[in-house]
Design an enzyme around this catalytic site. Structure first.
Site, PDB file in Angstrom:
ATOM      1  N   GLU A 174       0.325  -5.774   3.881  1.00 13.85           N
ATOM      2  CA  GLU A 174       0.674  -6.276   5.205  1.00 13.85           C
ATOM      3  C   GLU A 174      -0.439  -5.680   6.344  1.00 13.85           C
ATOM      4  O   GLU A 174      -0.342  -6.426   7.414  1.00 13.85           O
ATOM      5  CB  GLU A 174       1.893  -5.394   5.791  1.00 13.85           C
ATOM      6  CG  GLU A 174       3.266  -6.094   4.971  1.00 13.85           C
ATOM      7  CD  GLU A 174       3.602  -5.176   3.667  1.00 13.85           C
ATOM      8  OE1 GLU A 174       4.670  -5.630   2.998  1.00 13.85           O
ATOM      9  OE2 GLU A 174       2.935  -4.466   3.138  1.00 13.85           O
ATOM     10  N   PHE A 216      19.170   0.091   3.478  1.00 16.88           N
ATOM     11  CA  PHE A 216      18.045  -0.050   2.519  1.00 16.88           C
ATOM     12  C   PHE A 216      16.705  -0.638   3.391  1.00 16.88           C
ATOM     13  O   PHE A 216      17.149  -1.738   3.911  1.00 16.88           O
ATOM     14  CB  PHE A 216      18.369  -0.652   1.522  1.00 16.88           C
ATOM     15  CG  PHE A 216      17.323  -0.914   0.292  1.00 16.88           C
ATOM     16  CD1 PHE A 216      16.479   0.009   0.055  1.00 16.88           C
ATOM     17  CD2 PHE A 216      16.550  -2.248   0.314  1.00 16.88           C
ATOM     18  CE1 PHE A 216      15.304  -0.185  -0.954  1.00 16.88           C
ATOM     19  CE2 PHE A 216      15.636  -2.706  -0.614  1.00 16.88           C
ATOM     20  CZ  PHE A 216      14.920  -1.470  -1.261  1.00 16.88           C
ATOM     21  N   GLN A 217      15.619  -0.170   3.525  1.00 17.68           N
ATOM     22  CA  GLN A 217      14.442  -0.714   4.048  1.00 17.68           C
ATOM     23  C   GLN A 217      14.966  -0.912   5.671  1.00 17.68           C
ATOM     24  O   GLN A 217      14.317  -2.180   6.333  1.00 17.68           O
ATOM     25  CB  GLN A 217      14.203  -2.079   3.360  1.00 17.68           C
ATOM     26  CG  GLN A 217      13.546  -1.677   2.130  1.00 17.68           C
ATOM     27  CD  GLN A 217      12.516  -2.959   1.453  1.00 17.68           C
ATOM     28  OE1 GLN A 217      13.044  -4.086   1.612  1.00 17.68           O
ATOM     29  NE2 GLN A 217      11.608  -2.652   0.767  1.00 17.68           N
ATOM     30  N   LYS A 259      18.336 -10.312   9.343  1.00 18.65           N
ATOM     31  CA  LYS A 259      18.598 -11.355   8.602  1.00 18.65           C
ATOM     32  C   LYS A 259      19.835 -12.378   8.512  1.00 18.65           C
ATOM     33  O   LYS A 259      19.805 -13.429   8.203  1.00 18.65           O
ATOM     34  CB  LYS A 259      18.873 -10.781   6.791  1.00 18.65           C
ATOM     35  CG  LYS A 259      18.718 -11.670   5.883  1.00 18.65           C
ATOM     36  CD  LYS A 259      18.787 -10.861   4.477  1.00 18.65           C
ATOM     37  CE  LYS A 259      18.228 -11.836   3.373  1.00 18.65           C
ATOM     38  NZ  LYS A 259      18.376 -10.980   2.141  1.00 18.65           N
ATOM     39  N   MET A 272     -20.481   7.971   9.441  1.00 20.11           N
ATOM     40  CA  MET A 272     -20.574   8.357  10.850  1.00 20.11           C
ATOM     41  C   MET A 272     -20.051   9.704  10.926  1.00 20.11           C
ATOM     42  O   MET A 272     -20.562  10.524  11.504  1.00 20.11           O
ATOM     43  CB  MET A 272     -19.679   7.454  11.735  1.00 20.11           C
ATOM     44  CG  MET A 272     -19.871   7.613  12.990  1.00 20.11           C
ATOM     45  SD  MET A 272     -21.782   7.356  13.506  1.00 20.11           S
ATOM     46  CE  MET A 272     -21.576   5.694  13.962  1.00 20.11           C
TER      47      MET A 272
END
Length: 625
Positions: free
Chosen positions: A108, A170-171, A220, A535
């Site tokens: 993602e 969940f999630q 959802k 760096m």
């Protein structure tokens, strides 16, 4: 339209679960509904068996997810980047028949960076999708990156059904709460009848005024519930469209200051490019004979091969750009937020200058550097106002001569001793010479980013795609994918896309190489490999007595072989005499190629203004630090 969370409006309590529709995907089905559905199915079967051929086909019911996709189509979105998952699955199902091209990314974070870069190149918001929970939180780095750089982007995230919000389902993650500080605005879309308009508004708002990322969180049940509503055209919220013209009296006062200046200097920032104002900026500077410096995000706003251009200023900007800023008596700054990497220590920044600051966002005026002449408005519009208002160009011939003298005194050069390893600057210049002016350059973050900015000659806007404010390692590969898709969508399949990456930065998002291979994308990735977080190593040598704690990356794999394992073409360069032919072969390869370039591990990025130092007191060698 319901907005339960936004950057400008604090989040209230969780949405009322009592009004939420049950999740149709839930395995526990209401028995009455099941019986009703069974009866309907029986009736349908009897109607079919009756042989009534005249019965019209029943249209598929529309859902909130269909409205989401229709809103994207109405807004003109052509491409989206994302990763599939449970809570966002209804939207993906609706995308199945859509003309919006979806590119599945490996992670993602890569989706967010690809969408960001797509927007940088096209000038339109990129779209990123992710599921709830870890999918949404994996977008956060890319959203924050877009926020810091004022890049237009729309993120669509799945969410658990509204009746489970707040239950640690969940999630589940409070996505609007997490992203409120790093979005221009975000929305919790709990109504299937308005979700399409919400998405359209978020898309339009991302690109209006000062661009930035917006986010719509999609429970959802919202995306699965049927609706008869059709989303309208994408429109930004009422009252958010800024006035393009600056106050005429303020413009006149600024024009008089420009006319009387002896050492005027234009400072063009990223806002010039985002405001599509590069042509106006070029006309203003050339018509008035005013030297030009850009910020790093403003690279390409003014052609670096123009005699007036002093290239970019700041911590690793050119010595002559920093000298011009230090000695100007009238700084005409357009579309810049005066960040610390540009200014160094504020008291020593342009200490002799009256400052004219043009910006679309009033919050930037005098935030870091005091503006003597604030001009709030659209960059192109205000530059046109200034061009019309300046009646006599400033008498700056001696100043232009001084700027040319600084260019001769502090040239951007480097040594190539035969007994030392390959210098990275040489490789950047080799790629530049082998490609056209419209080549798009993306980078990760670190030394390689600075060398690319310093030693590539940029002449066009939207050809430099990098992470500036957030400084996100790993930006380069997904950005190259987004840039490639953007060029293709605009009908420029023949444009080269070159990514300069470092070994550490490349390893952070190397999985996205699989996407480039799967899509057969013509991108060339040059890994400037010094087996360090370069760096960090440079700063450790300068300020931490050479203690290389956690910066030594001598455990790097062989990237050319890794590329071949992914299905890309792999090359390796160790010596100067290998550079020209290998660069040509990599660019000629019709598909993704990776060039593992082993460079001098001790090479530093110079010039350098120490953090918080004065721009005019830059170091030209390690001994100066």
């Amino acid at each position: 339209m319901t907005e339960h969370a936004a950057q400008t409006e604090p989040t209230d309590a969780a949405p009322d679960a009592g009004t939420a529709a049950d999740d149709p995907a839930d395995p526990v089905t209401d028995s009455a509904a099941a019986t009703e559905q069974e009866g309907a199915s029986t009736a349908d079967a009897e109607e079919i068996s009756s042989g009534d051929a005249a019965s019209p086909a029943t249209e598929e019911p529309r859902t909130g997810a269909d409205s989401v996709v229709t809103a994207l189509e109405n807004a003109g979105a052509k491409t989206a980047f994302g990763v599939q998952g449970g809570a966002i699955m209804p939207v993906y199902d609706a995308l199945y028949e859509s003309d919006v091209n979806h590119v599945t990314m490996a992670h993602e974070q890569g989706a967010a960076h690809a969408a960001d870069a797509y927007g940088v190149v096209t000038g339109e918001p990129g779209v990123a999708l992710a599921t709830s929970g870890p999918g949404a939180t994996n977008l956060v780095t890319g959203i924050a990156d877009a926020s810091m750089d004022s890049d237009a982007m729309l993120a669509l995230t799945g969410q658990v059904p509204t009746d489970l919000v707040g239950n640690d389902a969940f999630q589940e993650t409070d996505t609007t709460g997490v992203t409120a500080p790093i979005t221009k605005h975000n929305y919790f879309a709990d109504d299937p009848d308005t979700v399409g308009d919400t998405v359209g508004e978020a898309f339009a708002y991302a690109e209006s005024g000062r661009p930035g990322p917006t986010l719509v969180d999609l429970p959802k049940d919202t995306t699965l519930t049927e609706t008869e509503s059709e989303p309208g055209p994408a429109e930004a919220p009422a009252g958010t469209k800024p006035t393009p013209d600056a106050d005429p009296d303020a413009v006149e006062r600024a024009a008089r200051a420009i006319e009387s200046a002896e050492r005027p200097l234009c400072l063009f920032g990223g806002g010039v490019i985002k405001g599509e104002a590069s042509e106006e900026a070029r006309e203003f500077a050339r018509e008035n004979g005013i030297p030009v410096v850009t910020t790093m995000p403003g690279i390409g706003a003014f052609p670096e091969d123009d005699p007036l251009c002093l290239e970019w200023a700041g911590m690793h900007g050119t010595g002559y750009a920093n000298m011009a800023i230090t000695h100007t008596d009238c700084l005409i700054a357009v579309g810049t937020r005066f960040d610390d990497r540009l200014t160094g220590g504020i008291p020593a920044f342009a200490p002799e200058a009256e400052v004219i600051h043009v910006d679309i966002d009033p919050a930037e005026i005098s935030k870091n550097v005091h503006a003597d002449y604030p001009l709030i408005g659209d960059a192109g519009t205000v530059l046109d106002q200034l061009t019309d208002a300046v009646e006599d160009a400033p008498a700056a011939a001696e100043w232009r001569d001084q700027c040319e003298a600084w260019q001769e005194e502090y040239p951007m050069t480097y040594a190539t001793p035969a007994d030392e390893p390959l210098k990275p600057q040489f490789v950047v210049e080799a790629f530049d010479e082998a490609t056209d002016d419209d080549t798009i350059v993306t980078t990760g973050v670190g030394q390689h980013q600075m060398w690319a900015a310093q030693f590539w000659t940029f002449t066009e806007p939207r050809t430099w795609v990098s992470s500036h404010g957030l400084g996100t390692m790993g930006y380069g590969i997904p950005a190259a994918i987004g840039a490639r898709l953007a060029a293709d969508v605009e009908g420029h399949e023949d444009r080269d896309v070159v990514c300069f990456d470092g070994d550490g930065s490349f390893l952070m998002t190397i999985q996205e190489l699989s996407v480039a291979v799967r899509e057969n994308m013509d991108v060339t990735i040059a890994v400037l490999n010094n087996e360090y977080i370069g760096m960090v190593r440079q700063w450790q040598d300068a300020f931490f007595e050479g203690r290389h704690m956690a910066s030594d990356y001598d455990w790097m794999p062989e990237f050319d072989k890794i590329a071949e394992a992914f299905g890309a073409r792999g090359f390796r360069i160790d010596e100067y005499d290998e550079v020209a032919d290998t660069v040509e072969d990599a660019l000629d390869y019709d598909g993704p190629s990776v060039v593992d370039v082993h460079i001098d591990p001790e090479e530093n990025v110079l010039p350098m203004v120490p953090s918080g130092g004065a721009n005019g007191q830059f170091a030209l060698s390690e001994e100066h630090l």
